[in-house]
Design an enzyme around this catalytic site. Structure first.
Site, PDB file in Angstrom:
ATOM      1  CG  HIS A   8       4.816  -6.472   0.601  1.00 48.52           C
ATOM      2  ND1 HIS A   8       4.765  -6.363   1.972  1.00 48.52           N
ATOM      3  CD2 HIS A   8       3.584  -6.881   0.203  1.00 48.52           C
ATOM      4  CE1 HIS A   8       3.546  -6.696   2.373  1.00 48.52           C
ATOM      5  NE2 HIS A   8       2.820  -7.017   1.328  1.00 48.52           N
ATOM      6  CG  ASN A  39       2.785 -11.529  -0.538  1.00 48.64           C
ATOM      7  OD1 ASN A  39       3.615 -12.422  -0.366  1.00 48.64           O
ATOM      8  ND2 ASN A  39       2.913 -10.318  -0.004  1.00 48.64           N
ATOM      9  N   GLY A  92      -3.204  -6.815   6.403  1.00 47.26           N
ATOM     10  CA  GLY A  92      -3.291  -7.769   7.506  1.00 47.26           C
ATOM     11  C   GLY A  92      -4.066  -7.253   8.707  1.00 47.26           C
ATOM     12  CD  GLU A 148       4.193  -7.974   5.270  1.00 46.78           C
ATOM     13  OE1 GLU A 148       4.619  -8.985   4.686  1.00 46.78           O
ATOM     14  OE2 GLU A 148       2.975  -7.787   5.500  1.00 46.78           O
ATOM     15  CE  LYS A 200       1.509 -10.416   3.320  1.00 42.92           C
ATOM     16  NZ  LYS A 200       1.023  -9.349   4.174  1.00 42.92           N
ATOM     17  CB  SER A 252      -7.909  -6.198   4.811  1.00 45.54           C
ATOM     18  OG  SER A 252      -6.966  -6.225   5.867  1.00 45.54           O
TER      19      SER A 252
END
Ligand code: PGA
Length: 257
Positions: free
Chosen positions: A102, A9, A180, A104, A11, A220
């Site tokens: 997701h 991904n 992240g 986010e 992003k 992560s």
């Protein structure tokens, strides 16, 4: 179908030339043959920003085992929705997949389980396969509500569908506190949740569907922890953010399968 998958991904990263270079490096490694730890042939999915989909597809789309995803898709097919990109558009741009739900998208853009359920339907109708993300925030885990949170996300977002198509739906468990942050879930935490997710699919759609569904871990996941995570029986691969932006790291993660 239960397949070993590593999905990247990207992003909102990579300018045009950088994106083509990254995709090209990964494709080249795949063409040379990536030897995985267990010898499995992985499915590799790249999710660049939408504006790169067609170019990446033309650049690397013919490499066997390499497919493309969008990171989001609209609820509607067409119409007056300024700034949105729809599932049929994504499909026509060369993607086979879309990531939906997701964290986010949920937290920064206010996407609810109800909206996600409609998006999943639109995406499947457009012929896209779906990577559906679930996961709890830190406080929910500290309050020991993580199983309930994930169960609710699946119930509303996915289990309202007429059929649960294990050929076309992949689930990604991404604890939000791990995304992240450098704090990955332990292999045991991942296994415990993946096993639970599989049991929920079994309750909803039967043991066969549950056994056939790929469940990815995200948050992560890096070259130095991927092998341990992927070694757990219910972890079928990973959804990779930061480490998918560097070809060498991403390929190392694929090797860990
Ligand atoms: P991360 O992101 O690997 O950078 O933690 C994972 C994701 O958001 O899918």
């Amino acid at each position: 179908m239960r397949t070993k998958i590593v999905a990247g991904n990207w992003k909102m990263n990579k300018l045009y030339a950088e994106g083509l270079q990254l995709a090209g490096e990964i494709a080249e490694a795949m063409q040379q043959g990536i030897q995985t730890r267990t010898g499995v042939k992985p499915l590799v999915i790249l999710a660049p920003p939408n504006y790169l989909l067609t170019a990446v597809s033309e650049h690397v789309g013919s490499v066997p085992g390499l497919e493309l995803a969008a990171q989001n898709a609209a609820e509607h097919d067409f119409g007056a929705y300024t700034g949105e990109v729809s599932a049929p558009m994504i499909s026509s741009a060369g993607a086979d997949w879309v990531i939906l739900g997701h964290s986010e998208r949920r937290t920064l853009f206010g996407e609810t389980d109800e909206l996600l359920s409609r998006k999943v339907t639109t995406a499947l109708n457009a012929g896209l396969n779906v990577i559906f993300c679930v996961g709890e925030v830190l406080q929910e885990r500290l309050d020991e509500r993580h199983f309930n949170v994930v169960a609710e996300q699946l119930k509303v977002g996915l289990f309202g569908l007429e059929t649960f198509d294990d050929e076309r739906i992949v689930i990604a468990y991404e604890p939000v506190w791990a995304i992240g942050t450098g704090h990955t879930a332990s292999p045991q935490q991942a296994q415990e949740m993946h096993h639970y997710i599989r049991s929920l699919i079994a309750d909803h759609a039967g043991e066969k569907a549950a056994g056939q569904t790929s469940i990815l871990y995200g948050g992560s996941c890096k070259p130095d922890n991927a092998a341990e995570l992927f070694g757990m029986p219910d972890v079928d691969g990973g959804l990779i953010g930061g480490a998918s932006l560097v070809a060498e790291q991403f390929v190392d993660i694929i090797r860990s399968l």
